[in-house]
Write a protein that holds these residues in place. Structure first.
Motif, PDB file in Angstrom:
ATOM      1  N   VAL A 275      45.172  43.541  13.397  1.00 57.37           N
ATOM      2  CA  VAL A 275      44.578  44.864  13.189  1.00 57.37           C
ATOM      3  C   VAL A 275      45.602  45.941  13.545  1.00 57.37           C
ATOM      4  O   VAL A 275      46.228  45.886  14.611  1.00 57.37           O
ATOM      5  N   VAL A 276      45.763  46.915  12.672  1.00 57.75           N
ATOM      6  CA  VAL A 276      46.589  48.080  12.988  1.00 57.75           C
ATOM      7  C   VAL A 276      45.940  48.802  14.164  1.00 57.75           C
ATOM      8  O   VAL A 276      44.758  49.167  14.092  1.00 57.75           O
ATOM      9  N   PRO A 277      46.660  49.005  15.258  1.00 55.27           N
ATOM     10  CA  PRO A 277      46.043  49.597  16.452  1.00 55.27           C
ATOM     11  C   PRO A 277      45.569  51.022  16.208  1.00 55.27           C
ATOM     12  O   PRO A 277      46.312  51.858  15.683  1.00 55.27           O
ATOM     13  N   GLY A 278      44.336  51.276  16.653  1.00 55.12           N
ATOM     14  CA  GLY A 278      43.777  52.608  16.478  1.00 55.12           C
ATOM     15  C   GLY A 278      43.881  53.479  17.717  1.00 55.12           C
ATOM     16  O   GLY A 278      43.653  54.691  17.645  1.00 55.12           O
ATOM     17  N   HIS A 279      44.225  52.873  18.837  1.00 55.34           N
ATOM     18  CA  HIS A 279      44.286  53.651  20.072  1.00 55.34           C
ATOM     19  C   HIS A 279      45.353  53.073  20.989  1.00 55.34           C
ATOM     20  O   HIS A 279      45.488  51.851  21.112  1.00 55.34           O
ATOM     21  N   ALA A 280      46.116  53.941  21.600  1.00 56.43           N
ATOM     22  CA  ALA A 280      47.117  53.517  22.590  1.00 56.43           C
ATOM     23  C   ALA A 280      47.125  54.523  23.737  1.00 56.43           C
ATOM     24  O   ALA A 280      46.983  55.735  23.521  1.00 56.43           O
ATOM     25  N   LEU A 281      47.257  54.004  24.935  1.00 56.78           N
ATOM     26  CA  LEU A 281      47.335  54.839  26.136  1.00 56.78           C
ATOM     27  C   LEU A 281      48.549  54.398  26.940  1.00 56.78           C
ATOM     28  O   LEU A 281      48.801  53.207  27.093  1.00 56.78           O
ATOM     29  N   PHE A 282      49.303  55.357  27.432  1.00 61.88           N
ATOM     30  CA  PHE A 282      50.388  55.010  28.347  1.00 61.88           C
ATOM     31  C   PHE A 282      50.527  56.088  29.418  1.00 61.88           C
ATOM     32  O   PHE A 282      50.066  57.225  29.250  1.00 61.88           O
ATOM     33  N   THR A 283      51.102  55.687  30.539  1.00 63.82           N
ATOM     34  CA  THR A 283      51.325  56.621  31.642  1.00 63.82           C
ATOM     35  C   THR A 283      52.777  57.051  31.675  1.00 63.82           C
ATOM     36  O   THR A 283      53.679  56.335  31.229  1.00 63.82           O
ATOM     37  N   LEU A 284      52.987  58.238  32.230  1.00 65.40           N
ATOM     38  CA  LEU A 284      54.339  58.767  32.428  1.00 65.40           C
ATOM     39  C   LEU A 284      54.477  59.249  33.868  1.00 65.40           C
ATOM     40  O   LEU A 284      53.600  59.939  34.389  1.00 65.40           O
ATOM     41  N   ASP A 285      55.572  58.870  34.510  1.00 69.06           N
ATOM     42  CA  ASP A 285      55.898  59.333  35.862  1.00 69.06           C
ATOM     43  C   ASP A 285      57.269  59.992  35.766  1.00 69.06           C
ATOM     44  O   ASP A 285      58.273  59.333  35.459  1.00 69.06           O
ATOM     45  N   ILE A 286      57.321  61.290  35.999  1.00 68.23           N
ATOM     46  CA  ILE A 286      58.568  62.056  35.900  1.00 68.23           C
ATOM     47  C   ILE A 286      58.908  62.612  37.281  1.00 68.23           C
ATOM     48  O   ILE A 286      58.051  63.210  37.937  1.00 68.23           O
TER      49      ILE A 286
END
Length: 410
Positions: A275-286
């Protein structure tokens, strides 16, 4: 091995006994039986050495020597007594052991100081049991609020308030005035990184604690059949998230030290092979040592991420849920530590801290600085945590010299 190195190791093993975990390392969480036993053992040790000892309302433990000429001025050292689950022998508790040995040496060698000297074993820093960090130092600095913890519980459902009261402690009187006597706080700590080890330095003199901004980035595309959806028709959330992550990392590398960027968590839905992914979540720490650069990089990547989302026809939501400013260390105390390193012939480096520490909280109350010792392979929060006994002793020497200058000299 020197006598000082042996003393340090012996006391680290002694304190590490309280919370010794059958699964490895040390687990000593706030307001547990192991935590209370450790604080009580330290209290007994300090009393045996003839220190003036007391707990504050929340369980921070203090032991010190009263000043002969300026008793109302206090020079404080110490660190946190709590650990992460299955932590090592060095994080936090080395700062307490180093302070114990430093005060003991100064008292036996020079007698009572001109200014009061105080060691603190802070109740909590890690946030390992309850969803709250820096409980110890925030209470000293007056920035902890009871409403922040009144309704929180640990993973077993034990309420923060119940655990605190079961150990015999209670909330600080928030209307009471803050301490006015603290003239300096010096914390010695393991680096929890690999800079000192890679550069073969025994001591780090910390001049800044980095600021941090943390984000959750959500990419919304359209889930669809992996075989029947042509590439040009797709709204692929993972393709967009991947492009965003690569862009941020490339920009961070281009900016160079001391800026660092980390993507530590990625979630994909529906997360199946066809399935083509419909949702993605990622975190960022700067992180960066300069607030202006932290803000500038945030603006730069935010614009870039929105452009990528537009180009790939996906939705984007960026939530900045942490914004902590950099905390510069006190220039005068940093200079004193450097002078002591030079006087003692220590192999040291002036550097910043990439991790957060109690010092960043107490810096709002009193002039503050830090001393680092190396961490083997940069490992921390792990039973494999290790610092060479030679380096431990070099760090304690720097601490002793610094405390002598601050507390014994006019």
């Amino acid at each position: 091995m020197t006598e000082l190195s042996k003393d340090i190791l012996q006391l680290l093993e002694w304190l590490g006994y309280f919370g010794n975990d059958p699964e490895g390392g040390v687990t000593r969480l706030l307001y547990t039986k192991e935590w209370l036993e450790a604080q009580k053992a330290l209290e007994h040790w300090m009393n045996t050495e003839g220190f003036d000892v007391h707990f504050d309302e929340v369980g921070n433990l203090f032991g010190g020597l009263q000043g002969t000429k300026y008793p109302q001025e206090t020079i404080m050292t110490g660190s946190h007594v709590d650990t992460v689950r299955n932590g090592g022998l060095y994080d936090g508790q080395f700062g307490i052991i180093a302070g114990l040995l430093a005060l003991k040496h100064l008292k036996e060698t020079y007698g009572q100081p001109l200014r009061s000297l105080q060691l603190v074993s802070m109740a909590e820093e890690e946030g390992s049991r309850f969803p709250y960090a820096f409980w110890g130092s925030k209470n000293i600095a007056g920035t902890a609020r009871r409403e922040e913890v009144e309704n929180i519980s640990d993973f077993d459902g034990i309420a923060f308030v119940d655990a605190m009261r079961d150990c015999g402690f209670h909330f600080r009187n928030e209307s009471a005035p803050l301490r006015q006597d603290l003239k300096a706080f010096v914390e010695i700590h393991i680096e929890q990184g690999s800079v000192l080890e890679k550069e073969a330095r025994s001591v780090g003199v910390v001049n800044n604690i980095v600021g941090q901004r943390r984000f959750t980035v959500e990419v919304t595309g359209e889930a669809n059949h992996a075989g029947t959806t042509p590439m040009g028709y797709r709204k692929d959330a993972v393709q967009a998230a991947s492009a965003m992550i690569c862009d941020v990392m490339n920009r961070a590398r281009k900016h160079g030290d001391p800026l660092v960027a980390t993507v530590g968590k990625i979630e994909v839905k529906p997360n199946v092979v066809n399935v083509v992914p419909g949702h993605a979540l990622f975190t960022l720490d700067i992180r960066h040592t300069a607030k202006s650069m932290l803000a500038q990089f945030t603006e730069e990547i935010t614009a870039a991420l929105h452009q990528i989302a537009k180009d790939l026809n996906v939705g984007l939501q960026i939530d900045m849920w942490m914004d902590a400013d950099p905390v510069p260390m006190d220039a005068r105390i940093v200079e004193v530590i450097e002078q002591q390193c030079q006087r003692l012939g220590l192999n040291y480096k002036l550097m910043h801290s990439g991790a957060g520490h109690d010092s960043q909280i107490l810096a709002g109350l009193a002039p503050t600085a830090m001393i680092f010792v190396p961490s083997k392979d940069g490992i921390s929060h792990n039973p494999a945590e290790y610092t060479d006994p030679y380096d431990l002793a070099e760090g304690v020497k720097a601490l002793i010299g610094t405390l002598y200058t601050l507390a014994y000299e006019e």
